[in-house]
Design a protein around this motif. Structure first.
Motif, short mmCIF file in Angstrom:
data_model
loop_
_atom_site.label_atom_id
_atom_site.label_comp_id
_atom_site.label_asym_id
_atom_site.label_seq_id
_atom_site.Cartn_x
_atom_site.Cartn_y
_atom_site.Cartn_z
N SER A 240 0.82 -1.22 0.00
CA SER A 240 0.00 0.00 0.00
C SER A 240 0.85 1.26 0.00
CB SER A 240 -0.93 0.00 1.23
OG SER A 240 -1.70 -1.19 1.27
N LEU A 241 1.97 1.23 0.72
CA LEU A 241 2.85 2.40 0.76
C LEU A 241 3.61 2.60 -0.54
CD1 LEU A 241 4.46 2.13 4.32
CD2 LEU A 241 3.12 4.07 3.48
N PHE A 242 3.91 1.47 -1.24
CA PHE A 242 4.80 1.54 -2.40
C PHE A 242 4.17 0.86 -3.63
CE2 PHE A 242 7.57 1.43 1.40
CZ PHE A 242 8.10 2.71 1.27
N PRO A 243 3.14 1.47 -4.19
CA PRO A 243 2.54 0.87 -5.39
C PRO A 243 3.44 0.93 -6.61
CG PRO A 243 1.54 3.02 -4.90
CD PRO A 243 2.42 2.68 -3.74
N ASN A 244 4.42 1.85 -6.61
CA ASN A 244 5.30 2.01 -7.78
C ASN A 244 6.70 1.47 -7.56
OD1 ASN A 244 3.28 3.43 -9.25
ND2 ASN A 244 3.74 5.26 -8.05
N PRO A 333 -4.60 -12.72 17.11
CA PRO A 333 -5.38 -11.63 17.69
C PRO A 333 -5.35 -10.37 16.83
CG PRO A 333 -4.00 -12.66 19.36
CD PRO A 333 -3.59 -13.23 18.05
N GLU A 334 -6.36 -9.53 17.02
CA GLU A 334 -6.45 -8.29 16.27
C GLU A 334 -5.34 -7.30 16.63
OE1 GLU A 334 -10.31 -6.52 16.59
OE2 GLU A 334 -11.14 -7.85 15.05
N SER A 335 -4.93 -6.52 15.64
CA SER A 335 -3.95 -5.47 15.87
C SER A 335 -4.06 -4.47 14.73
CB SER A 335 -2.53 -6.04 15.94
OG SER A 335 -2.16 -6.61 14.70
N LEU A 336 -3.38 -3.36 14.90
CA LEU A 336 -3.37 -2.31 13.88
C LEU A 336 -1.94 -1.90 13.61
CD1 LEU A 336 -5.18 -0.03 12.31
CD2 LEU A 336 -4.29 1.42 14.14
N MET A 337 -1.61 -1.74 12.33
CA MET A 337 -0.32 -1.17 11.95
C MET A 337 -0.56 0.06 11.09
SD MET A 337 2.94 -2.80 9.88
CE MET A 337 3.60 -3.73 11.27
N MET A 338 0.20 1.11 11.38
CA MET A 338 0.15 2.34 10.58
C MET A 338 1.53 2.62 10.02
SD MET A 338 -2.12 4.72 13.12
CE MET A 338 -2.27 6.01 11.88
N GLY A 339 1.57 3.20 8.83
CA GLY A 339 2.85 3.50 8.21
C GLY A 339 2.86 4.86 7.53
N PHE A 340 3.95 5.61 7.73
CA PHE A 340 4.20 6.88 7.07
C PHE A 340 5.46 6.75 6.23
CE2 PHE A 340 1.75 7.88 10.81
CZ PHE A 340 0.94 8.97 10.47
N ARG A 341 5.44 7.29 5.02
CA ARG A 341 6.57 7.16 4.11
C ARG A 341 7.57 8.31 4.30
NH1 ARG A 341 4.66 8.32 -1.25
NH2 ARG A 341 3.29 6.52 -1.10
N PHE A 342 8.87 7.97 4.20
CA PHE A 342 9.97 8.95 4.35
C PHE A 342 11.01 8.72 3.28
CE2 PHE A 342 8.01 9.09 8.45
CZ PHE A 342 8.31 10.34 9.00
N ASN A 494 -3.27 12.91 7.29
CA ASN A 494 -3.95 12.19 6.20
C ASN A 494 -3.00 11.46 5.26
OD1 ASN A 494 -2.73 14.38 5.05
ND2 ASN A 494 -4.54 15.14 3.96
N ASN A 495 -1.72 11.34 5.60
CA ASN A 495 -0.76 10.77 4.64
C ASN A 495 -0.20 9.43 5.10
OD1 ASN A 495 0.83 11.78 6.71
ND2 ASN A 495 2.51 12.37 5.35
N TYR A 496 -1.06 8.58 5.62
CA TYR A 496 -0.60 7.31 6.18
C TYR A 496 -1.43 6.14 5.63
CZ TYR A 496 -4.69 8.04 9.20
OH TYR A 496 -5.96 8.26 9.66
N VAL A 497 -0.89 4.96 5.86
CA VAL A 497 -1.59 3.71 5.55
C VAL A 497 -1.92 3.01 6.86
CG1 VAL A 497 -1.38 1.41 4.51
CG2 VAL A 497 -0.44 3.41 3.32
N SER A 498 -3.13 2.51 6.98
CA SER A 498 -3.52 1.70 8.14
C SER A 498 -3.85 0.29 7.66
CB SER A 498 -4.76 2.28 8.83
OG SER A 498 -4.49 3.53 9.40
N VAL A 499 -3.28 -0.69 8.32
CA VAL A 499 -3.61 -2.09 8.03
C VAL A 499 -4.28 -2.69 9.27
CG1 VAL A 499 -2.76 -4.36 7.37
CG2 VAL A 499 -1.70 -2.31 6.41
N TYR A 500 -5.52 -3.05 9.12
CA TYR A 500 -6.30 -3.64 10.20
C TYR A 500 -6.14 -5.15 10.15
CZ TYR A 500 -8.77 0.81 10.93
OH TYR A 500 -9.11 2.11 11.21
N LYS A 501 -5.50 -5.72 11.16
CA LYS A 501 -5.40 -7.19 11.26
C LYS A 501 -6.60 -7.67 12.08
CE LYS A 501 -4.63 -11.38 11.94
NZ LYS A 501 -5.73 -11.46 12.84
#
Length: 979
Positions: A240-244, A333-342, A494-501
């Motif tokens: 999701s962070l790196f489609p290209n 178990p459920e968890s959440l990961m968020m990612g910001f690109r740098f 607003n510039n992040y990706v969230s992955v809901y496990k």
């Protein structure tokens, strides 16, 4: 051999000033010449690293240190999954596997006869790759299998592993990540000539022999990743962070489609393109003379010819302007990961990202540490920078506590990001991070292995070493406004990706099906002329160094408490332990009290204030209560020793009961206990404990839900306040002498006139393995995990040499009988091993263990294969001699130092020994004959009963097949966990 998502911190080693370091000094690249070779170095570099570039472009980085007579080596290629061809993803990874198979000079007993068959296999794979009709593909695969069997008659499996084992090497392995493939060895310092001879040959012209069985091992790796929700979350995040960019477009292990359609021609082309000297580096740190070693490396690798590297297209990413939300399903178990690109690793912003990661999570005083972990708002939370060459990522992860939604987790994490933008953090947080970075630098320099790892990371990511050394100075100049501006630029709302496990069945999984593979010959007794030549090369023997517990440990008294100390003459770090011979078996609430302490304050200081003070001192504490031992660990800088000890003593003696903190802890603990029931590794740990001790065992020796509900804050506080009134000892490693430690502790570590006897321990007795049994636990997964467990006899010190040699020969490494048979010959598992385990105390029994992690449809074949090995020990004179030589050389070059000396002493005491048992192994193991370990095998394994611990899907493993092994008992999770 593995693939992994490697978290690389852009900081490596910086400059400094605690005893022997000079933080703040000037760093400059300089050039020098010695022994005819020019090199670059950085002034005031604590690693003393020399950077050579040979005539063919090969980079060599040498960092000498003579603390141990060993050398950590890395041979790194700047090529990984991001340079895989788009139509052959996973190629870099399975090429890594194939570089253990040898060349035309080793790994073959008759190259002239083997080569035509390998050429035929090449052509068959190309035909297989291009054929779409499934019936025709099956016919081609039958021919591949048949021809591979014929070719294998001329191959010598694991000859590389035997070569390294004979040298006394440890850690023989490799890894592939996004932009690197790295081959790793830890060798005795006296085998450099042998090592370089083997490595130079290894990369000269690798032969892709035994390919179809090794590819099956890669299939197994793929299936393991399909069973790992964490892997799936990472893959979704990067996609999701790196489609290209290829970080997101292709995974390291590759797609199933590409794994099913390999091309040996493509693999060979990849090797020829990327395994060239101007794209490779040899990194070594340890006990050697760099002038001598560079000449040897040049001679060994001068045959390599430089050539242009294929152009790599980074793939520019567009800015994320709205939150991207993805979902992953699985049993965990459920968890959440968020990612910001740098930006990527070589930029200043990547270095600032590392600082920001520490501001959020540093284990003690980060924003997330204090606001979310310390205040128990989440079950768990952290942030970490993932620094890569093209781009970097800030990842945040949160686990919900009971009744909490993943959206609530996300909002809490975003609030911490918002605090960075607004500057809502302590004014001295940056300086505290600087202080801890300085300490970290000294810690990293303690071990030759960590030095080498840092230098290797810098090489593969193109990070300038001088810039790394300047990191501490760089961040020490930053202001709060700098951080606020940086966060505002990169960490927006607003510039992040969230992955809901989320929990649920992942219907998208398509596993790699089991192909029909005929077991191949491994030719254990054969040896190439190359192997013989290497083994005959001279080496200067390393004299072993044994511990002398009377001389190596200083023994003092603090009142009636023993103080055992070893002086640190290398740097200004200390580690102090309060050690108790008691744990959960003595008091079930002791582990809870130990964890509860981190949420408590005193009358004068809040819990948050205490964490901040420890972090400012660059110190830390940890209280860990195991089954039979408890450790209070304090570590930090010697200059802050007194302050660190006083701060902890005040906390543990004057901590205040906090019912609100306990209520939150109970909620989190119950959630954590529930999550444990959804973890396959934890379930297996419970089965193994059940197999050893029966229904009532150490694993399920925990408070019931009712007991937990009835627990009061005062109950835990009383345990903490009373802790130092019980018998214990003090262990110390640091710059102080033993009497100085006593003098420093006397004013603060107040002791009663008479210490209490420890509470009587609950007794758990290992049960006889009197019949074959299967303990089964259901888990929804592709693989099947199988452990063999057998309780043997009570500890007997005299068999230690036999056990050590037997484990080396039978099941302890990639050159062992178990690995060769189950993985190399029969392609039944990616991971498999077996060992005979001696206990940790003399009252306990030895244990026989074996393991196979395999596809569920290989369950029968895998258990049959392991049981055959447990019944009859295959004989290989050559492998037996290799096991003996490797064991002796490994022990001779091993140095137990620092606090390891004290822990060795304590382990020996528990076993009733008063000397370094390694000496007995070194002296006696070489005298053993194969008949000795064969008799040992027959006594301990042949015809013996085993308890089979099986975690698998009940839909994928047939109960009738389980019953063939023994009486089946299906355990529910309450029986396993005790709650």
């Amino acid at each position: 051999m593995n693939f992994f998502k490697k978290i690389t911190i852009a900081t490596s080693i910086a400059a400094a000033s605690f005893t022997g370091y000079a933080f703040g000094q000037d760093f400059q690249w300089k050039e020098a010449k010695s022994n005819g070779y020019s090199y670059k170095y950085v002034t005031n570099d604590p690693t003393s690293a020399r950077y050579y570039t040979l005539k063919n472009g090969l980079t060599v980085i040498l960092s000498p240190t003579n603390k141990d007579p060993r050398i950590q080596t890395y041979i790194a290629t700047k090529a990984g999954s991001k340079t895989d061809p788009a139509d052959h993803t996973g190629l870099a990874h399975y090429l890594e596997h194939m570089l253990f198979k040898g060349t035309d000079k080793f790994g073959s007993k008759d190259w002239a006869k083997e080569k035509p068959l390998l050429d035929k296999i090449d052509a068959l794979y190309e035909k297989y790759n291009q054929t779409k009709d499934e019936a025709k593909r099956k016919e081609i695969y039958k021919e591949i299998d048949k021809t591979s069997g014929e070719a294998a008659k001329f191959a010598i499996a694991n000859e590389y592993d035997k070569l390294m084992a004979d040298m006394g090497a440890d850690g023989t392995n490799a890894f592939t990540s996004f932009e690197q493939t790295v081959y790793t060895e830890d060798i005795p310092s006296n085998v450099v000539d042998k090592f370089l001879t083997v490595q130079a040959e290894r990369f000269r012209q690798p032969v892709l022999r035994l390919f179809h069985t090794e590819l099956e091992a890669v299939y197994e790796e793929k299936n393991r990743s399909l069973d790992d929700d964490g892997d799936k979350v990472y893959d979704k995040m990067f996609e999701s962070l790196f489609p290209n960019n290829n970080y997101g477009k292709q995974t390291t292990i590759g797609t199933i489609e590409h794994l099913k359609n390999p091309s040996l021609t493509a693999i060979r082309e990849y090797f020829n393109n990327y395994y060239v000297p101007n794209n490779m580096g040899i990194i070594m740190s340890g006990d050697f003379n760099p002038d001598e070693v560079i000449a040897k490396i040049d001679k060994a690798f001068s045959y390599m010819k430089s050539k242009p590297i294929p152009t790599y297209n980074i793939g520019q990413e567009k800015a994320i302007t709205a939150p991207i939300t993805k979902e992953v399903l699985g049993p965990n178990p459920e968890s959440l990961m968020m990612g910001f690109r740098f930006p990527g690793a070589t930029t200043k912003d990547a270095r600032l990202l590392t600082l920001v990661g520490n501001m959020l999570t540093n284990g003690q005083a980060g924003l997330i540490d204090l606001d979310l972990v310390k205040k128990q708002k989440l079950l768990g939370a952290y942030a970490f920078p993932y620094v890569l060459k093209d781009y970097s990522v800030l990842l945040l992860q949160g686990k919900p506590t009971e009744g909490q939604s993943l959206d609530e987790v996300k909002n809490l994490l975003l609030q911490e990001i918002d605090k960075l933008r607004k500057g809502e953090f302590s004014d001295d947080l940056i300086q505290s991070i600087v202080n801890n970075e300085k300490k970290s630098i000294i810690q990293k320099d303690e071990k030759y292995s960590s030095r080498a790892g840092i230098l290797m990371d810098e090489f593969t990511s193109d990070i300038d070493h001088k810039t790394s050394l300047e990191y501490v100075e760089e961040i020490s100049k930053l202001t709060k406004k700098d951080i606020m501006d940086f966060a505002s630029k990169y960490l927006q709302a607003n510039n992040y990706v969230s992955v809901y496990k989320r929990k649920g069945e992942d219907k998208s999984i398509v596993k790699v099906d089991k192909p029909t593979i005929t077991p191949i010959s491994v030719n254990r007794e054969d040896q190439s002329e190359f192997l013989k030549k290497v083994e005959e090369m001279p080496e200067n023997a390393i004299a072993p160094v044994w511990l002398n517990f009377d001389k190596d440990i200083t023994k003092n008294k603090l009142g009636n408490v023993d103080v055992l100390s070893v002086k640190n003459t290398d740097n200004a770090l200390f580690r102090l332990y309060y050690h108790f011979d008691s744990g959960k078996w003595n008091n079930k609430i002791l582990p809870l009290a130990a964890e509860y302490l981190q949420y408590l304050g005193t009358k004068d200081k809040s819990s948050e204030t205490i964490s901040k003070e420890f972090y400012k001192l660059a110190s830390s504490f940890n209280v860990s209560a195991g089954n039979e031992e408890t450790y209070v660990t304090l570590e930090g800088l010697n200059e802050n020793f007194d302050k660190t000890i006083a701060l902890f003593e005040d906390l543990i003696k004057n901590s205040q009961a906090d019912q609100k903190a306990l209520d939150a802890y109970k909620i989190r603990l119950k959630k954590s206990r529930d999550n444990a029931k959804q973890n396959k590794s934890t379930i297996m740990a419970g089965l193994r404990s059940y197999a050893q001790y029966g229904a009532q065992n150490p694993f399920n020796n925990v408070l019931s839900d009712a007991e937990l509900d009835a627990l009061k804050a005062e109950d835990l506080i009383n345990v903490l306040h009373d802790l130092f009134n019980f018998k214990h000892r003090v262990l110390y490693y640091g710059p102080k002498a033993g009497n100085e430690v006593v003098a420093s502790l006397t004013p603060v570590h107040k002791l009663p006139a008479t210490l209490k006897e420890l509470p009587k321990s609950k007794t758990f007795t290992q049960v006889p393995t009197d019949k074959n049994k299967v303990l089964f636990a259901h888990y929804d997964m592709v693989q099947a995990e199988i452990f063999w467990v057998r309780n043997s006899d009570q500890y007997n010190a005299s068999i230690t040499p036999t056990v050590s040699l037997f484990n080396n020969y039978f099941g302890g490494g990639m050159g062992s009988i178990v690995f060769q048979t189950i993985r190399e010959s029969k392609a039944l598992a990616y991971s498999t091993y077996s060992y005979f385990s001696l206990p940790s105390k003399k009252e306990d029994k030895d244990i026989v263990m074996a393991y196979v992690g395999t596809q569920a449809d290989k369950f029968n074949d895998s258990t049959l294969a392991m049981n055959e090995l447990l019944t009859t020990l295959p004989k290989s004179d050559q492998l037996f001699e290799t096991a003996k030589n490797g064991l002796k050389k490994s022990i001779a070059s091993e140095r137990i130092t620092q606090d390891g000396i004290i822990f060795s002493y304590l382990r020996s005491q528990k076993l009733g020994n008063n000397f370094d048992m390694r000496k007995n192994v070194y002296d006696q193991a070489p005298k053993l004959a194969f008949t000795d370990i064969n008799s040992f095998h027959d006594k301990e394994m042949k015809g013996k009963n085993f308890t089979y611990c099986l975690v698998a899907s009940q839909d994928k493993v047939n109960e009738a097949d389980m019953k063939k092994l023994g009486e089946v008992k299906k355990l529910n999770l309450n029986e396993i966990f005790g709650y």
